[in-house]
Design a protein around this motif. Sequence first.
Motif, short mmCIF file in Angstrom:
data_model
loop_
_atom_site.label_atom_id
_atom_site.label_comp_id
_atom_site.label_asym_id
_atom_site.label_seq_id
_atom_site.Cartn_x
_atom_site.Cartn_y
_atom_site.Cartn_z
N GLN A 54 0.82 -1.23 0.00
CA GLN A 54 0.00 0.00 0.00
C GLN A 54 0.85 1.27 0.00
O GLN A 54 0.35 2.34 -0.32
N CYS A 99 -10.58 0.26 4.02
CA CYS A 99 -9.20 0.06 3.58
C CYS A 99 -8.62 1.43 3.24
O CYS A 99 -9.29 2.23 2.58
N LEU A 100 -7.40 1.70 3.68
CA LEU A 100 -6.80 3.00 3.40
C LEU A 100 -6.57 3.21 1.90
O LEU A 100 -6.39 4.34 1.46
N HIS A 143 -7.42 -9.46 5.94
CA HIS A 143 -7.44 -8.30 5.04
C HIS A 143 -6.01 -7.91 4.65
O HIS A 143 -5.71 -7.71 3.46
N GLU A 144 -5.14 -7.81 5.65
CA GLU A 144 -3.77 -7.38 5.37
C GLU A 144 -3.00 -8.46 4.60
O GLU A 144 -2.22 -8.16 3.70
N HIS A 147 -3.59 -8.22 0.99
CA HIS A 147 -2.79 -7.19 0.31
C HIS A 147 -1.48 -7.77 -0.22
O HIS A 147 -1.00 -7.36 -1.28
#
Length: 173
Positions: A54, A99-100, A143-144, A147
């Motif tokens: 990210q 999510c950022l 979630h992470e 990524h």
Amino acid sequence: MVGKLLPILEYPNATLMRPSVPVDMGSLDQFQELIEDMIYTMYYHEGVGLAAPQVGQRYRIFIIDQRPINGNQKTDPWVFINPKIEPVNDNRVLRPEGCLSFPGLLAEVARAEFVKVTALNRKGEEFTMDASHHHLFSVALQHEYDHLEGTLLSDLAKGKDRLAIKKWAASKS
Ligand code: CO
């Protein structure tokens, strides 16, 4: 070491959709600054988690801190390097996630209810965390981890949430 604010890539940046590579433990020193910057950046945005891709670094590193803010400055998240996660039962639960990389958006995603994770910490020490009693932490871990595989809310959301993501992306361009 004091971290600095890194720009966060937003969907549909192509880097977010590519898998990340493992960190070579022999060069762990070179990643300390990145980790410090990720910590600063996640807390700056009041995020629960942040993965290295990210911020444009395709390495298998993410950080999580799901504790409430309570007015205290937080400085010490969980750091996961080269993580492996597995579900601890067959239950799946649907809940909204942010999510950022999708600022302002929430999308419902089905996840394993509980997982455990094995990873290395910042010192390169292996640890295992069983999040069987903590669904939100289990969700954040999944979630992470996604990524690191290049898998995003846009891949996981269904139905109206998927449409909402398309509209959100269209409104940005
Ligand atoms: Co995210």
